[in-house]
Design a protein around this motif. Structure first.
Motif, short mmCIF file in Angstrom:
data_model
loop_
_atom_site.label_atom_id
_atom_site.label_comp_id
_atom_site.label_asym_id
_atom_site.label_seq_id
_atom_site.Cartn_x
_atom_site.Cartn_y
_atom_site.Cartn_z
N ALA A 32 73.10 67.53 -14.37
CA ALA A 32 74.30 66.78 -13.98
C ALA A 32 74.01 66.23 -12.58
O ALA A 32 73.19 66.81 -11.84
CB ALA A 32 75.51 67.69 -13.96
N LEU A 33 74.66 65.11 -12.23
CA LEU A 33 74.32 64.44 -10.96
C LEU A 33 74.44 65.39 -9.75
O LEU A 33 73.54 65.41 -8.90
CB LEU A 33 75.22 63.21 -10.78
N ASP A 34 75.51 66.18 -9.67
CA ASP A 34 75.70 67.10 -8.52
C ASP A 34 74.54 68.08 -8.44
O ASP A 34 74.01 68.36 -7.35
CB ASP A 34 76.98 67.93 -8.70
N GLU A 35 74.19 68.62 -9.61
CA GLU A 35 73.11 69.60 -9.68
C GLU A 35 71.77 68.94 -9.26
O GLU A 35 70.97 69.53 -8.53
CB GLU A 35 73.03 70.07 -11.14
N ARG A 61 76.05 54.39 -8.33
CA ARG A 61 75.74 54.14 -6.93
C ARG A 61 75.21 55.40 -6.24
O ARG A 61 74.22 55.35 -5.51
CB ARG A 61 76.98 53.62 -6.20
N ALA A 62 75.87 56.54 -6.52
CA ALA A 62 75.43 57.81 -5.90
C ALA A 62 74.02 58.16 -6.37
O ALA A 62 73.18 58.61 -5.57
CB ALA A 62 76.41 58.92 -6.26
N ALA A 63 73.76 57.94 -7.66
CA ALA A 63 72.43 58.27 -8.20
C ALA A 63 71.37 57.35 -7.59
O ALA A 63 70.28 57.81 -7.21
CB ALA A 63 72.44 58.14 -9.73
N ALA A 64 71.71 56.06 -7.45
CA ALA A 64 70.73 55.10 -6.92
C ALA A 64 70.43 55.35 -5.44
O ALA A 64 69.36 55.02 -4.96
CB ALA A 64 71.24 53.67 -7.14
N ARG A 65 71.42 55.93 -4.74
CA ARG A 65 71.19 56.24 -3.31
C ARG A 65 70.16 57.36 -3.15
O ARG A 65 69.39 57.38 -2.20
CB ARG A 65 72.51 56.70 -2.66
N ARG A 66 70.18 58.32 -4.08
CA ARG A 66 69.32 59.50 -3.93
C ARG A 66 67.97 59.41 -4.63
O ARG A 66 66.98 59.99 -4.19
CB ARG A 66 70.05 60.74 -4.51
N PHE A 67 67.98 58.73 -5.78
CA PHE A 67 66.80 58.77 -6.64
C PHE A 67 66.27 57.37 -6.94
O PHE A 67 66.96 56.39 -6.74
CB PHE A 67 67.15 59.48 -7.96
N VAL A 68 65.04 57.32 -7.45
CA VAL A 68 64.52 56.06 -7.99
C VAL A 68 64.94 56.03 -9.46
O VAL A 68 64.55 56.91 -10.24
CB VAL A 68 62.98 55.99 -7.87
N LEU A 69 65.76 55.06 -9.82
CA LEU A 69 66.24 55.00 -11.21
C LEU A 69 65.26 54.15 -12.03
O LEU A 69 65.18 52.93 -11.86
CB LEU A 69 67.65 54.42 -11.27
N CYS A 70 64.50 54.83 -12.89
CA CYS A 70 63.50 54.13 -13.71
C CYS A 70 64.20 53.31 -14.79
O CYS A 70 63.70 52.26 -15.18
CB CYS A 70 62.58 55.14 -14.39
N ALA A 71 65.32 53.81 -15.28
CA ALA A 71 66.14 53.09 -16.26
C ALA A 71 67.53 53.72 -16.22
O ALA A 71 67.70 54.85 -15.76
CB ALA A 71 65.55 53.19 -17.66
N VAL A 72 68.51 52.96 -16.72
CA VAL A 72 69.91 53.42 -16.72
C VAL A 72 70.48 53.26 -18.12
O VAL A 72 70.21 52.26 -18.80
CB VAL A 72 70.74 52.58 -15.72
N GLU A 86 77.36 42.35 -19.08
CA GLU A 86 78.63 42.65 -18.40
C GLU A 86 78.52 43.93 -17.58
O GLU A 86 79.00 44.01 -16.45
CB GLU A 86 79.76 42.82 -19.45
N VAL A 87 77.88 44.94 -18.15
CA VAL A 87 77.75 46.23 -17.45
C VAL A 87 76.83 46.07 -16.23
O VAL A 87 77.12 46.57 -15.14
CB VAL A 87 77.22 47.31 -18.42
N ARG A 88 75.74 45.32 -16.39
CA ARG A 88 74.81 45.10 -15.28
C ARG A 88 75.53 44.42 -14.11
O ARG A 88 75.40 44.83 -12.96
CB ARG A 88 73.62 44.24 -15.76
N LYS A 89 76.35 43.42 -14.47
CA LYS A 89 77.06 42.66 -13.43
C LYS A 89 78.11 43.56 -12.75
O LYS A 89 78.15 43.64 -11.51
CB LYS A 89 77.72 41.45 -14.08
N ALA A 90 78.94 44.24 -13.54
CA ALA A 90 80.02 45.05 -12.96
C ALA A 90 79.47 46.19 -12.10
O ALA A 90 80.09 46.59 -11.12
CB ALA A 90 80.90 45.62 -14.09
N THR A 91 78.30 46.71 -12.48
CA THR A 91 77.74 47.87 -11.76
C THR A 91 76.74 47.44 -10.69
O THR A 91 76.28 48.27 -9.91
CB THR A 91 77.06 48.83 -12.78
N SER A 92 76.42 46.15 -10.64
CA SER A 92 75.40 45.63 -9.71
C SER A 92 74.05 46.34 -9.89
O SER A 92 73.46 46.84 -8.92
CB SER A 92 75.85 45.75 -8.25
N ILE A 93 73.60 46.37 -11.12
CA ILE A 93 72.28 46.97 -11.40
C ILE A 93 71.24 45.84 -11.32
O ILE A 93 71.37 44.84 -12.03
CB ILE A 93 72.25 47.63 -12.79
N PRO A 94 70.22 45.98 -10.47
CA PRO A 94 69.23 44.90 -10.35
C PRO A 94 68.53 44.62 -11.69
O PRO A 94 68.36 45.54 -12.50
CB PRO A 94 68.22 45.44 -9.34
#
Ligand SMILES: Cc1cc2nc3c(=O)[nH]c(=O)nc-3n(C[C@H](O)[C@H](O)[C@H](O)COP(=O)(O)O)c2cc1C
Length: 167
Positions: A32-35, A61-72, A86-94
């Motif tokens: 889980a993200l907290d863990e 956003r919290a996950a991208a701040r801490r880790f390298v996101l290989c895929a979402v 739509e999801v990429r735009k709303a979440t601002s995923i590069p």
């Protein structure tokens, strides 16, 4: 880049189930993200899964701040593979980060207060729309009933992407 762990955010369990399925298939640990924030080093390459909330991947956003996101992966009521733009735009995923959507499910008994209210508002707003897209129609149908659409076969595109990452 290949992920070394799977990290997820789930409210009612569907995203967690996909994270576990991927963990089994890929032989990776699931957090889980907290863990993950407590146990993994900053900058670890991970595959991130979050549930969809108004087209936004929760926890991204919290996950991208801490880790390298290989895929979402965004887990929602939409069909697997739908609404990625739509999801990429709303979440601002590069554009450089691969994004997959997976159909999760609905368990209204496990929704928290505000989300229960938002769900009711979303249902009313969709029902009131005179012109609905096929995806809207389907969403309206699925919002009204508790069901899980989590299926291992929905992970085909994610597994294909993983295999293409090489060693
Ligand atoms: C307030 C709210 C907003 C939602 N917004 C979306 C959405 O924009 N797109 C979508 O496909 N699903 C949406 N859903 C459905 C959830 O993403 C879906 O139930 C998902 O499977 C929940 O994952 P979880 O069980 O891991 O918490 C929404 C659900 C709630 C409660």
């Amino acid at each position: 880049m290949k992920p070394t762990a799977i990290v997820y955010t789930s409210q009612t369990g569907h995203t967690w189930q996909y994270a576990l399925l991927l963990g089994e298939q890929l032989g990776l640990s699931v957090y889980a993200l907290d863990e993950a924030c407590a146990k993994l080093s900053d900058g670890s390459p991970v595959l991130y899964l979050g549930w969809l909330h108004a087209n936004h991947v929760k926890g991204y956003r919290a996950a991208a701040r801490r880790f390298v996101l290989c895929a979402v992966c965004g887990v929602g009521l939409c069909d697997t593979g739908a609404l990625t733009a739509e999801v990429r735009k709303a979440t601002s995923i590069p554009e450089s980060v691969p994004l997959f959507t997976l159909q999760g499910g609905m368990d209204r008994s496990r929704l928290k207060g505000v989300d229960k209210l938002m769900m009711a508002m979303l249902t009313r707003a969709l029902a009131a729309q005179k012109q609905r897209s096929a995806q809207d129609e389907r969403m309206l149908e699925l919002l009204g009933k508790d069901a899980s659409y989590v299926r291992p076969e929905n992970l085909a595109a994610v597994l294909q992407w993983y295999r293409e990452q090489g060693a």
